[in-house]
Structures are given as structure tokens and as C-alpha cells.
Design an enzyme around this catalytic site. Structure first.
Site, PDB file in Angstrom:
ATOM      1  N   ARG A  45       0.854  -1.195   0.000  1.00  0.00           N
ATOM      2  CA  ARG A  45       0.000   0.000   0.000  1.00  0.00           C
ATOM      3  C   ARG A  45       0.885   1.239   0.000  1.00  0.00           C
ATOM      4  NH1 ARG A  45      -3.749  -2.501  -1.624  1.00  0.00           N
ATOM      5  NH2 ARG A  45      -5.631  -3.062  -0.501  1.00  0.00           N
TER       6      ARG A  45
ATOM      7  N   HIS B  95      -0.605   0.133  -9.937  1.00  0.00           N
ATOM      8  CA  HIS B  95      -1.330  -0.804  -9.048  1.00  0.00           C
ATOM      9  C   HIS B  95      -1.816  -2.028  -9.842  1.00  0.00           C
ATOM     10  CE1 HIS B  95      -3.786  -0.962  -5.066  1.00  0.00           C
ATOM     11  NE2 HIS B  95      -3.599  -2.179  -5.528  1.00  0.00           N
TER      12      HIS B  95
HETATM   13  C1  OXD Z   1      -6.356  -5.599  -3.126  1.00  0.00           C
HETATM   14  C2  OXD Z   1      -5.764  -4.654  -4.077  1.00  0.00           C
HETATM   15  O1  OXD Z   1      -6.316  -5.377  -1.908  1.00  0.00           O
HETATM   16  O2  OXD Z   1      -6.125  -4.689  -5.268  1.00  0.00           O
HETATM   17  O3  OXD Z   1      -6.915  -6.606  -3.591  1.00  0.00           O
HETATM   18  O4  OXD Z   1      -4.928  -3.842  -3.698  1.00  0.00           O
END
Ligand code: OXD
Length: 306
Positions: free
Chosen positions: A221, A269
Site C-alpha cells: 500500500r 497498481h
Molecule cells: C487488493 C488490491 O487489496 O487490489 O486486492 O490492492
């Protein structure tokens, strides 16, 4: 007994279709469609508006459509008695570990670097057995990634909050183990869950404990990283580069200094992307379990926040 889908930042229509396909007779409302909150026992969410669940007195489960649940737990007003579930999926796990493997190989073999520098001057490289990879976080994704790297010949160590044993991986745990874990790590991979304890864990104090020239990969994250500490460490050449797949603000704003930094590699991401059709099946399987009072799968331990 009805289901509420609240999906912001991801396309709710795709998820609605996938849920209806997995469970055609489901009584489903899609936020902000009008509905009676008393009817809802099961909520399926991605980044719900904080505080919204206050009025859902019969809510029993909040199911994340992703592997992470930080977007649920960060809401201080989630009903105390509701269970929280997350997604665990073999394909997502494989996608994560192979994505990290690709980044590591790209870094050690200077693959993108030759192109970005328009250089025909083959650079010397470390072979896999010369690299010490450190994986922070040894949950489902971290463990699979550590094993994948170890099977490919890397020296791998792992760090987690509590003791973990993984064959072929040297493991460290807790605050005491962190220093020893970091001191030999040449490529640091963050796969920690985001919790109140791990927010900003990738900071200057941690970076200085890595050997000079270490490389950072963050696929967990954006909130794990103190961005300006990383920029400072890159500019001081203590950290040699970073591959970042996640950011505090996504999409990463156009004016963000990471975009132009020659030592920062950005991906949007994409380390492992949820397939709504597959994941909706496991989410609705849990809904059926709830209705027949069978134990649910993939329940999150609220005490640990993951
Ligand atoms: C998840 C993401 O938590 O896509 O699945 O980050």
C-alpha cells in the site's frame, strides 16, 4: 436478508454483473440505490463512504472485494459485531509473486535501464545467488513471494510481526528482529498489510538500516511509504532505486516528483488484479454460508487488522 454492494474507485456495474452471475436469485442493492438498511445482512465493499454502516443494524458481514481490508478497517464506525472478510485467491497470489519476480529480475539484470539510458554498454550484474532479498510481511502473498524467489535461486529472508517458519527462507520477527533482517537485505520487498502499526513503516529510520545501494519494491500500500524520506534517500544514493506499484494517492498525480525521478519505476497498481467473476463466486459462497449458518471463509482478525 439482502446484499448491498458499495464500490467506489472500481466499476460497480462489473461487480454487480459478476455477483448476479454467481448468485442469480440474490436480492442485491447497488449503492446509492434506494433500499431499507434493516434488510441488509451482507455488504460487499471497496472504499465505502466512512460512517455509512451506522444505520445498518442487521449487518453481519462486510466483505472486501480485494485482498486488503484496510479500506474497511480505517472506518472507526464499522459495526463492532460485523465480521470482515477478504479475498484469498490462488491466481492473485501467483500473479503477485511472479510480478515481484519480474521486477527483481528487471532490476538485477538492468533490463529496462539499458533501454532508458539508450545504452549499448552491457552492465555488470549480480547473479541471483548474489542477491539477498528481504520480504516484509509473510501472510499469504508475502509467503508465496518469498517461496517463489527462493525457488528461483535468490537468498531470501522474511520479516513479520509474529514468528513464521518457511522452508528455505530465513525468518525474523518483531521489533527485535527488524534490525538483523534489514542489515543484509539488498532488495527490500514490502508486502505488509496496512495497519495502524505499519503505516509509514518505510521511512528514513528504516532505510538507513539497509546496506548502501539497497533497492525498494513496494507492492503493498502507498500508505506504508514516507514518500519524501524515499526521495531523500535516493538523492543521497543510500537507496539505489525503487519500484512502486502502489501510492498514497491513486492514480498518482501528474505533478508528483516520482514520475520524473530517474531512479523510480512506477506501475499503476497492477501487481495482481482481481478478476470480478472469480472473486464474486467466493464472496457469494460466503453469503450462502452465512445464510445457512456455516462458518465463513477468509475472516479477518480485527485485533491484528488483517
Ligand atoms: C487488493 C488490491 O487489496 O487490489 O486486492 O490492492
Amino acid at each position: 436478508m439482502s446484499v448491498l454492494l458499495i464500490c467506489t474507485g472500481r466499476d460497480p456495474k462489473v461487480w454487480e454483473n459478476a455477483i448476479r452471475e454467481a448468485q442469480p436469485d440474490v436480492n442485491l442493492y447497488v449503492y446509492p440505490e434506494e433500499h431499507d438498511p434493516q434488510e441488509i445482512t451482507y455488504a460487499i465493499t471497496w472504499k465505502h463512504p466512512k460512517g455509512i454502516f451506522n444505520k445498518y443494524e442487521n449487518l453481519e458481514v462486510i466483505a472486501s472485494i480485494g485482498a486488503g481490508v484496510d479500506h474497511i478497517i480505517c472506518d472507526p464506525e464499522i459495526p463492532k459485531n460485523a465480521l470482515i472478510t477478504r479475498v484469498i485467491d490462488e491466481q492473485l497470489t501467483t500473479d503477485m509473486s511472479t510480478f515481484v519476480l519480474a521486477l527483481v529480475l528487471d532490476k538485477i539484470r538492468n533490463i529496462s535501464q539499458h533501454h532508458s539510458e539508450k545504452s549499448w554498454d552491457p552492465k555488470a550484474y549480480n547473479t541471483v545467488n548474489e542477491e539477498n532479498i528481504g520480504v516484509m510481511g509473510l501472510g499469504v502473498l508475502g509467503k508465496a513471494t518469498a517461496l517463489c524467489l527462493s525457488k528461483n535461486g535468490f537468498n531470501v529472508s522474511g520479516w513479520s510481526k509474529s514468528i513464521k517458519n518457511i522452508e528455505g527462507v530465513s525468518t525474523y520477527h518483531g521489533d527485535k528482529g527488524l534490525k538483523d533482517f534489514l542489515k543484509n537485505t539488498s532488495i527490500l520487498i514490502c508486502l505488509l498489510p496496512l495497519t495502524s502499526e505499519t503505516e509509514y513503516i518505510l521511512n528514513k529510520e528504516l532505510f538507513v538500516q539497509l546496506p548502501k545501494g539497497a533497492y525498494l519494491i513496494n507492492v503493498a500500500r502507498g500508505e506504508h511509504l514516507m514518500e519524501y524520506d524515499l526521495l531523500e534517500m535516493l538523492d543521497k544514493q543510500h537507496i539505489s532505486g525503487a519500484s512502486l506499484d502502489v501510492f498514497r494517492t491513486e492514480p498518482l498525480p501528474e505533478e508528483h516528483p516520482f514520475w520524473k525521478h530517474p531512479k523510480v519505476h512506477i506501475s499503476p497498481h497492477i501487481a495482481s488484479i482481481t478478476d470480478p467473476k472469480k472473486v464474486a463466486k467466493q464472496i457469494m459462497d460466503n453469503y450462502m454460508r452465512l445464510n445457512s449458518r456455516e462458518p465463513l471463509r477468509n475472516i479477518v482478525d480485527l485485533k491484528n487488522e488483517y
